[in-house]
Enzyme design. Structure first.
Site, short mmCIF file in Angstrom:
data_model
loop_
_atom_site.label_atom_id
_atom_site.label_comp_id
_atom_site.label_asym_id
_atom_site.label_seq_id
_atom_site.Cartn_x
_atom_site.Cartn_y
_atom_site.Cartn_z
N HIS A 1 0.55 -1.30 -0.37
CA HIS A 1 -0.16 -0.08 -0.49
C HIS A 1 0.85 1.30 -0.24
CE1 HIS A 1 -2.90 -2.85 1.73
NE2 HIS A 1 -4.17 -2.17 0.69
N LYS B 1 -1.30 4.94 4.01
CA LYS B 1 -1.84 4.14 5.23
C LYS B 1 -1.28 3.95 7.08
CE LYS B 1 -4.38 -0.48 4.62
NZ LYS B 1 -5.25 0.35 4.84
P1 NAD Z 1 -6.92 10.42 4.68
O1 NAD Z 1 -6.79 10.30 6.00
O2 NAD Z 1 -6.73 11.06 3.62
O3 NAD Z 1 -8.89 10.84 4.64
C1 NAD Z 1 -9.33 10.47 5.90
C2 NAD Z 1 -10.20 11.78 6.65
O4 NAD Z 1 -10.37 11.19 7.21
C3 NAD Z 1 -9.18 12.97 6.45
O5 NAD Z 1 -9.88 14.03 5.72
C4 NAD Z 1 -9.59 13.25 7.85
O6 NAD Z 1 -9.25 14.46 8.37
C5 NAD Z 1 -11.17 12.60 7.72
N1 NAD Z 1 -11.15 12.73 9.92
C6 NAD Z 1 -10.12 12.23 10.62
N2 NAD Z 1 -10.84 11.95 11.96
C7 NAD Z 1 -12.32 11.98 11.31
C8 NAD Z 1 -14.12 13.29 12.36
N3 NAD Z 1 -14.38 12.80 13.60
N4 NAD Z 1 -14.62 13.27 11.06
C9 NAD Z 1 -15.11 13.37 9.94
N5 NAD Z 1 -13.57 12.86 9.17
C10 NAD Z 1 -12.50 13.25 10.29
O7 NAD Z 1 -7.05 8.35 4.39
P2 NAD Z 1 -7.93 7.90 2.90
O8 NAD Z 1 -7.11 6.81 2.49
O9 NAD Z 1 -9.11 8.83 2.40
O10 NAD Z 1 -8.49 6.34 3.63
C11 NAD Z 1 -9.78 6.71 5.12
C12 NAD Z 1 -9.67 4.92 5.26
O11 NAD Z 1 -9.81 4.53 4.38
C13 NAD Z 1 -8.49 4.67 5.71
O12 NAD Z 1 -9.07 4.05 6.86
C14 NAD Z 1 -8.58 3.84 4.52
O13 NAD Z 1 -7.78 2.02 5.31
C15 NAD Z 1 -9.64 2.97 3.93
N6 NAD Z 1 -9.63 3.18 3.00
C16 NAD Z 1 -10.38 1.53 2.23
C17 NAD Z 1 -10.77 1.00 1.39
C18 NAD Z 1 -11.52 0.24 1.01
O14 NAD Z 1 -12.43 0.09 0.77
N7 NAD Z 1 -12.46 0.08 1.91
C19 NAD Z 1 -10.12 1.31 -0.02
C20 NAD Z 1 -9.32 2.87 0.89
C21 NAD Z 1 -8.84 2.98 1.59
#
Ligand code: NAD
Length: 256
Positions: free
Chosen positions: A145, A149
């Site tokens: 990844h 992450k």
């Molecule tokens: P990122 O850090 O770019 O985005 C996360 C966002 O959540 C940030 O903008 C952050 O400010 C916000 N956030 C944090 N605390 C918060 C709160 N209390 N209330 C509202 N917003 C809040 O991360 P990302 O790359 O977008 O990934 C996010 C999540 O999704 C991770 O856990 C990642 O592992 C997961 N993910 C899952 C899949 C899937 O297919 N299920 C795919 C990619 C990523």
């Protein structure tokens, strides 16, 4: 029309979700929540920070959550209390988190889908691995990844190890001592974190004189969007806490 709110709207996945939703004729984005970028516009939607307030104002039918573990645990409870279906892509939950959430969701007649991977190809990778497991002697997983992450091993690799071990109990290598990754359900998982990757996984089976590699690559975050849209279009089939997009894609289990 499905009325959708997005939590983590300012993040990498959240922005991709808002873009994808804005292209769907049967979906309307009614709110965007984040702790960053408040007041800014993401594809025309203004980011706000109070989830419960925006739920009460906009009455969404579903919330898509891509935040981080601690935030998502709160968001799910808030969504369920307000009778909103939760579509959660956030990863990093422990088994204890999931057990506690299940008890809460059941007690409140909630509807929650937690999918560690929304890429339909990744769901198929796990199904192919389940199919191969009974015929092979050993298996290891390598997941790769991007370096932003937070959790490791990835939620997908943990789900893969659990799914494989339900088909067959594998014995780890007798020489497993150091630098052999993390053992989950008797299977070694190796985690690589580097810029340039999005989300990739190889399941490598070994048996006498041969290996079988099943690999999936998400080369852009768009790869997760068809799964998110599918979940939203099929959310009436979500009852209680459902873990894994495969439960929606393969409601009868794996047909062979
Ligand atoms: P990122 O850090 O770019 O985005 C996360 C966002 O959540 C940030 O903008 C952050 O400010 C916000 N956030 C944090 N605390 C918060 C709160 N209390 N209330 C509202 N917003 C809040 O991360 P990302 O790359 O977008 O990934 C996010 C999540 O999704 C991770 O856990 C990642 O592992 C997961 N993910 C899952 C899949 C899937 O297919 N299920 C795919 C990619 C990523």
């Amino acid at each position: 029309m499905v009325r959708v709110m997005v939590c983590g709207a300012y993040g990498r996945m959240g922005q991709e979700v808002i873009k994808a939703l804005s292209e769907q004729k049967d979906m309307m984005i009614v709110g965007a929540i984040d702790v960053r970028g408040i007041g800014e516009s993401v594809f025309g939607i203004t980011v706000r920070d109070n989830l419960e307030e925006v739920i009460k104002e906009t009455r969404p039918s579903a919330i898509v959550d891509f935040t981080k573990r601690e935030a998502a645990l709160e968001d799910i409870r808030t969504g369920v209390k307000n009778n909103v279906t939760m579509i959660v892509g956030t990863t990093g939950f422990t088994q204890e988190d999931l057990d506690n959430l299940k008890a809460f969701v059941d007690a409140n007649n909630g509807r929650v889908l937690i999918a560690p991977n929304f890429a339909i190809g990744a769901v198929l990778m796990i199904k192919c691995a389940e199919l191969a497991a009974p015929f092979m002697d050993n298996v290891e997983i390598i997941e790769l990844h991007h370096d932003g992450k937070l959790d490791s091993p990835s939620g997908t690799s943990i789900a893969t190890a659990k799914a494989i071990s339900e088909k067959k109990k594998f014995e780890p290598s007798p020489h497993s001592s150091e630098a052999r990754g993390k053992m989950v359900s008797g299977i070694n998982i190796h985690s690589v974190r580097l810029p340039g990757f999005v989300a990739h996984q190889e399941v490598i089976f070994g048996t006498l004189g041969q290996t079988l590699t099943i690999r999936h690559d998400s080369t852009s975050r768009e790869s997760f969007m068809p799964g998110v849209i599918y979940a939203l279009r099929n959310m009436d089939r979500i009852k209680g806490l459902v873990y894994g997009l495969d439960k929606l894609l393969f409601p009868e289990g794996l047909v062979m």
